[in-house]
Each structure stands twice: as structure tokens, then as C-alpha cells.
Design a protein around this motif. Structure first.
Motif, mmCIF file in Angstrom:
data_model
loop_
_atom_site.group_PDB
_atom_site.id
_atom_site.type_symbol
_atom_site.label_atom_id
_atom_site.label_comp_id
_atom_site.label_asym_id
_atom_site.label_seq_id
_atom_site.Cartn_x
_atom_site.Cartn_y
_atom_site.Cartn_z
ATOM 1 N N ARG A 10 3.419 -5.217 2.281
ATOM 2 C CA ARG A 10 4.340 -5.938 1.398
ATOM 3 C C ARG A 10 3.929 -5.722 -0.053
ATOM 4 N NH1 ARG A 10 3.498 -11.405 2.186
ATOM 5 N NH2 ARG A 10 5.282 -11.738 0.860
ATOM 6 N N ALA A 11 4.915 -5.454 -0.915
ATOM 7 C CA ALA A 11 4.630 -5.188 -2.331
ATOM 8 C C ALA A 11 3.843 -6.332 -2.958
ATOM 9 C CB ALA A 11 5.935 -4.955 -3.090
ATOM 10 N N GLU A 12 4.219 -7.564 -2.659
ATOM 11 C CA GLU A 12 3.521 -8.717 -3.242
ATOM 12 C C GLU A 12 2.038 -8.713 -2.868
ATOM 13 O OE1 GLU A 12 3.736 -13.600 -3.380
ATOM 14 O OE2 GLU A 12 4.982 -12.514 -1.947
ATOM 15 N N ASP A 13 1.727 -8.433 -1.616
ATOM 16 C CA ASP A 13 0.331 -8.411 -1.171
ATOM 17 C C ASP A 13 -0.443 -7.256 -1.815
ATOM 18 O OD1 ASP A 13 0.814 -10.615 0.414
ATOM 19 O OD2 ASP A 13 1.176 -9.418 2.223
ATOM 20 N N VAL A 40 0.913 4.177 -3.846
ATOM 21 C CA VAL A 40 1.232 3.711 -2.496
ATOM 22 C C VAL A 40 2.076 4.783 -1.810
ATOM 23 C CG1 VAL A 40 2.331 1.895 -1.131
ATOM 24 C CG2 VAL A 40 1.233 1.321 -3.307
ATOM 25 N N VAL A 41 1.614 5.199 -0.644
ATOM 26 C CA VAL A 41 2.353 6.176 0.153
ATOM 27 C C VAL A 41 2.697 5.522 1.484
ATOM 28 C CG1 VAL A 41 2.283 8.422 1.295
ATOM 29 C CG2 VAL A 41 1.159 8.117 -0.926
ATOM 30 N N ARG A 50 -0.750 4.085 2.832
ATOM 31 C CA ARG A 50 -2.038 4.390 2.214
ATOM 32 C C ARG A 50 -1.950 3.922 0.769
ATOM 33 N NH1 ARG A 50 -3.212 10.209 2.377
ATOM 34 N NH2 ARG A 50 -2.252 10.299 0.338
ATOM 35 N N ILE A 51 -2.854 3.036 0.395
ATOM 36 C CA ILE A 51 -2.846 2.439 -0.938
ATOM 37 C C ILE A 51 -4.117 2.852 -1.648
ATOM 38 C CG2 ILE A 51 -2.706 0.288 -2.234
ATOM 39 C CD1 ILE A 51 -1.601 -0.896 0.531
#
Length: 102
Positions: A10-13, A40-41, A50-51
Motif C-alpha cells: 500500500r502506498a501509505e505504508d 517501487v517496482v 520491490r521497494i
């Protein structure tokens, strides 16, 4: 905030985890740290992400004891907390703005 394998991406996390890392760096001796990049992939075929975070820590800095002279309106404990990298308490934040925001 931690991201663990298997958690939804999640983008927020992802942003909260970055913020948590960035908040920790001053306590580790890098008070000028900032985010350099976040990459971010998302792989939809494998339902994985993968971040990669990269931080510009700036120079390591160590400080000795801090002293305050001439305090009149704010208690020393508040300044001391700020020097240790703690956030401004909500009650104080409503009444106080850093000089850069004045």
C-alpha cells in the motif's frame, strides 16, 4: 512502521516506512538526513513489490551536552526534547512555530 514480506504494498505504508526511517536517522547521528530516492517496482505476475529507499545522510555529527540560557517563556524540557530529535508535543505545536515558518 515496518514492511514485511507478504504484506500488501500500500502506498501509505510505503511512505510511512520511509518517514519512520528518516525520523530515526537523526537519533543515529545524522541530523541532516533526507530522502534521496524511493523506487517501487510492482510485479503483477508474482503479486510482489520491490521497494528501494536511498537516503542522503549528510555528515555524521555528534554533539555534547546542551545548555540553555535566558529561557523565559518555554520550559527547558521542551527544548531538550527537541535537541534529542523528539517531535514537538501537540499542545506546544499549536502555539509554537519554528523560526523558519514565522
Amino acid at each position: 512502521m515496518t514492511l514485511a514480506p507478504g504484506d500488501p504494498a500500500r502506498a501509505e505504508d510505503i511512505v510511512l516506512a520511509e518517514t519512520a526511517i528518516l525520523a530515526t536517522l537523526p537519533r543515529l547521528g545524522y541530523p541532516l538526513a533526507r530522502t534521496a530516492t524511493r523506487h517501487v517496482v510492482i510485479d503483477h505476475d508474482t503479486d510482489s513489490a520491490r521497494i528501494t529507499y536511498r537516503f542522503d545522510t549528510g555528515p555524521a555529527m555528534r554533539f555534547g551536552d546542551v545548555r540553555f540560557d535566558g529561557l523565559e517563556t518555554i520550559k527547558e524540557a521542551i527544548y531538550a526534547a527537541l535537541c534529542r530529535g523528539n517531535p514537538v508535543p501537540p499542545m506546544i505545536r499549536r502555539r509554537w512555530k519554528p523560526s523558519a515558518e514565522r
